[in-house]
Design an enzyme around this catalytic site. Sequence first.
Site, PDB file in Angstrom:
ATOM      1  CG  ASN A 140      86.893 -65.670 -20.295  1.00  0.00           C
ATOM      2  OD1 ASN A 140      86.435 -66.812 -20.283  1.00  0.00           O
ATOM      3  ND2 ASN A 140      86.731 -64.820 -19.314  1.00  0.00           N
TER       4      ASN A 140
ATOM      5  N   PRO B 284      86.258 -71.237 -16.776  1.00  0.00           N
ATOM      6  CG  PRO B 284      87.253 -72.801 -15.372  1.00  0.00           C
ATOM      7  CD  PRO B 284      87.533 -71.562 -16.149  1.00  0.00           C
TER       8      PRO B 284
ATOM      9  CG  HIS C  42      94.217 -62.284 -12.926  1.00  0.00           C
ATOM     10  ND1 HIS C  42      94.752 -63.515 -12.692  1.00  0.00           N
ATOM     11  CD2 HIS C  42      93.063 -62.497 -13.573  1.00  0.00           C
ATOM     12  CE1 HIS C  42      93.954 -64.436 -13.182  1.00  0.00           C
ATOM     13  NE2 HIS C  42      92.909 -63.853 -13.718  1.00  0.00           N
TER      14      HIS C  42
END
Length: 303
Positions: free
Chosen positions: A117, A140, A275
């Site tokens: 990231n 994104p 997650h």
Amino acid sequence: VSLGKTLHPMPMCFIRWHYGLCFMEILFHRSSLGTNCNGFQKAFVTQTNSPLETTIVYDCEKRTRTVTEDLFSNFPKDAPFSDKILDTCAVVGNGGILTNSSCGAAIDSAQFVIRCNLPPLGNGYSKHVGKKTDLVTANPSILKNKYGSLTGRRRAFVDYVSIYGDAYMFLPAFAYAFCTTLSMTTLYTLEDFRSSMKAVFMNPDYIRSLDKYWRAQGVKPGLRMSTGFMMVSLALEICNNVDVYGFWPFNNHPYGFQSLTHHYYDDVKPYESPHAMPAEFSHLIKLHNQGVLKLHVGECPPQ
Ligand SMILES: *[C@@H]1O[C@H](CO)[C@@H](O)[C@H](O)[C@H]1NC(C)=O
């Protein structure tokens, strides 16, 4: 959590590999990951694994996309690395556990360094997190929120990513529809500004097979496996010795008990995470104790 009792300093092995890891267990995981997921050939979308007119099935929403000439021309011919097994890989998460760790030199000594990231590496961080980067994932939401989806001025983005040198930028291009547009824009931006980085796309087939594989091993990765855990899986396939840094999903340091920030560079917690980090983390502990990888929490010894 008292980690001293949980993390085995030197796991029992039938055959010990250099660095203290266990040869048979490493081979077992590599071959079963290879058979079930085949990261070497499948982790990245390539012209070979996604030929013209075939269908790509997205991994986060019900959607498919035909590989048109236009899309196809942006895929690399083959996987970006050969199927030669590397000696050492470091997978670097962004946990606050890296703060003051002095792990930079150890991380940079690996042959292949994977980061997650687009993390910052300057500002006095490099002593603790290193600089070397061979593959870095890009979420994104960062491209969207921090760089306006690259629809306006793009120089700041290209300047920022120069810290990763000629690393691959790994984009989840086929998670949701908007990711495809955004990943293409990112690829064009890197090309148009002659960045030394190269954009490569995650293959949703690979993500699905990883999810299935780890669930069968008893890992319950929540709605979606974290990118970090995917990168550990990839490293287990392409590397003999996998060192894992910056993974520690708790608010306090395991040894000093001081409170930790969420990331080593900020304290921004995800609003709502898909997650299950602790479930993934307990599996990393298991792999550590089997001698399959080396999990580093706390400080690194001087090099
Ligand atoms: C890191 O070191 C600095 C300087 O010694 C100290 O102020 C800070 O509290 C430390 N942070 C952690 C999380 O250990």
